[in-house]
Design an enzyme around this catalytic site. Structure first.
Site, PDB file in Angstrom:
ATOM      1  N   THR A  28     -14.614 -23.078   7.294  1.00 16.55           N
ATOM      2  CA  THR A  28     -13.808 -23.990   6.498  1.00 16.55           C
ATOM      3  C   THR A  28     -12.518 -23.314   6.040  1.00 16.55           C
ATOM      4  O   THR A  28     -12.548 -22.245   5.428  1.00 16.55           O
ATOM      5  CB  THR A  28     -14.593 -24.445   5.252  1.00 16.55           C
ATOM      6  OG1 THR A  28     -15.817 -25.051   5.661  1.00 16.55           O
ATOM      7  CG2 THR A  28     -13.784 -25.420   4.421  1.00 16.55           C
ATOM      8  N   SER A  94     -19.795 -19.863   9.108  1.00 16.94           N
ATOM      9  CA  SER A  94     -19.845 -20.853   8.037  1.00 16.94           C
ATOM     10  C   SER A  94     -19.836 -22.269   8.615  1.00 16.94           C
ATOM     11  O   SER A  94     -20.743 -22.609   9.370  1.00 16.94           O
ATOM     12  CB  SER A  94     -18.697 -20.596   7.054  1.00 16.94           C
ATOM     13  OG  SER A  94     -18.895 -21.268   5.836  1.00 16.94           O
ATOM     14  N   LEU A  95     -18.848 -23.110   8.298  1.00 12.35           N
ATOM     15  CA  LEU A  95     -18.793 -24.428   8.943  1.00 12.35           C
ATOM     16  C   LEU A  95     -18.764 -24.282  10.456  1.00 12.35           C
ATOM     17  O   LEU A  95     -19.362 -25.083  11.184  1.00 12.35           O
ATOM     18  CB  LEU A  95     -17.573 -25.210   8.464  1.00 12.35           C
ATOM     19  CG  LEU A  95     -17.297 -26.553   9.157  1.00 12.35           C
ATOM     20  CD1 LEU A  95     -18.479 -27.509   9.060  1.00 12.35           C
ATOM     21  CD2 LEU A  95     -16.029 -27.191   8.599  1.00 12.35           C
ATOM     22  N   ASP A 215     -23.914 -13.239  -0.706  1.00 15.00           N
ATOM     23  CA  ASP A 215     -23.151 -14.461  -0.455  1.00 15.00           C
ATOM     24  C   ASP A 215     -23.334 -15.444  -1.610  1.00 15.00           C
ATOM     25  O   ASP A 215     -24.419 -15.965  -1.831  1.00 15.00           O
ATOM     26  CB  ASP A 215     -23.616 -15.102   0.859  1.00 15.00           C
ATOM     27  CG  ASP A 215     -22.655 -16.140   1.386  1.00 15.00           C
ATOM     28  OD1 ASP A 215     -21.902 -16.714   0.581  1.00 15.00           O
ATOM     29  OD2 ASP A 215     -22.656 -16.377   2.606  1.00 15.00           O
ATOM     30  N   HIS A 242     -19.794 -13.591   1.464  1.00 12.56           N
ATOM     31  CA  HIS A 242     -19.656 -14.620   2.499  1.00 12.56           C
ATOM     32  C   HIS A 242     -18.610 -14.250   3.542  1.00 12.56           C
ATOM     33  O   HIS A 242     -18.798 -14.517   4.734  1.00 12.56           O
ATOM     34  CB  HIS A 242     -19.281 -15.946   1.837  1.00 12.56           C
ATOM     35  CG  HIS A 242     -19.216 -17.098   2.779  1.00 12.56           C
ATOM     36  ND1 HIS A 242     -20.337 -17.694   3.305  1.00 12.56           N
ATOM     37  CD2 HIS A 242     -18.153 -17.778   3.307  1.00 12.56           C
ATOM     38  CE1 HIS A 242     -19.985 -18.685   4.110  1.00 12.56           C
ATOM     39  NE2 HIS A 242     -18.675 -18.760   4.120  1.00 12.56           N
TER      40      HIS A 242
END
Length: 265
Positions: A28, A94-95, A215, A242
């Site tokens: 993202t 992530s995304l 994270d 993260h």
């Protein structure tokens, strides 16, 4: 930089190196440079590294509106095809891990291996929704505070503790400069709505799910849940927040390359 047209979108992508294809999918607000540029050189010495920008990122342009994983997966596949990669190793952050899982579940013949870094199966739990709502509020009212929050929750306390005030300002400025605000807002809304849990049992590619021990954006339990839901998946953990591609780039590269270099039948 290259571009390919798919479903009304002009998708930009970069190609570097030679060898078996490796597709890297950003998270993202990230793009093919901000998430991956510092990792390309060691990877491109042995792989053809393909980095697409899906809708909302980089120079990719598309009509406004809600995003879907189907759309982003189609964009990633189109970029890989345009780059000449019929099959490829696939890694998402992530995304981007959700997008990569969608690709692997729906186009199994294309994916040799799947690596998911700091991924999650659903953004619909109350904590994830609260985070998404806060991000959207900050983007609307104070992007600078959004950038500072990204640093506070994206890096581990130990990593941030080694920075001075000037370095923290430099990192926050980088977040401000690298983001397309309308685009990241569309991606955050997708984060909050997606649920790939029904797809996970369909993934046939050898899979490595990597969690990050510190994270605060996507707690490490999400990565473990991905590994548990994907048949035969492995799990590993990085001593990182993260933003592991920046906090632990060498350790991430070691895990990624060791996994994709395993001989496959």
């Amino acid at each position: 930089m290259h571009a390919v047209e798919v479903l009304g979108t002009r998708v930009t992508y970069a190609v570097d190196g030679q060898g078996p294809a490796l597709v890297l999918v950003a998270g993202t607000g990230g793009n093919l440079d901000s998430n991956w540029a510092h990792l390309v050189e060691p990877l491109a010495s042995r792989h053809t590294v393909i980095r697409p920008d899906y809708s909302g990122s980089g120079e990719t342009t598309d009509p406004p509106g809600d995003l879907s994983l189907d759309l982003l997966a189609a964009q990633v596949l189109a970029a890989a095809t345009a780059a000449g990669a019929e099959t490829f190793d696939l890694a998402g952050f992530s995304l981007g891990a959700c997008v990569a899982a969608q690709v692997a579940a729906t186009h199994p013949a294309r994916v040799r291996s799947l690596t998911l870094l700091a991924g999650f199966a659903s953004g619909q739990d109350p904590r994830m929704r609260m985070q998404s709502d806060l991000w959207l509020d900050l983007i609307r009212h104070d992007p600078h505070d959004f950038a500072r929050l990204v640093l506070l929750t994206g890096f581990s306390p130990a990593f941030l503790g080694r920075m001075d005030a000037a370095q923290l300002t430099q990192w926050a400025d980088a977040v401000l400069v690298s983001n397309r605000w309308e685009g990241i807002a569309r991606q955050i809304r997708l984060d909050a709505s997606l649920d790939i849990r029904p797809l996970l049992p369909r993934i046939a590619a050898p899979t490595l799910s990597i969690g990050c021990a510190h994270d605060a954006m996507v707690p490490k339990e999400h990565a473990r849940a991905l590994a548990d839901a994907i048949p035969g998946a492995r799990h590993a953990e990085l001593d990182s927040g993260h933003l592991a591609p920046f906090e632990q780039p060498e350790a991430f590269l070691d895990l990624l390359t060791a996994f994709i270099d395993i001989p496959r039948a």
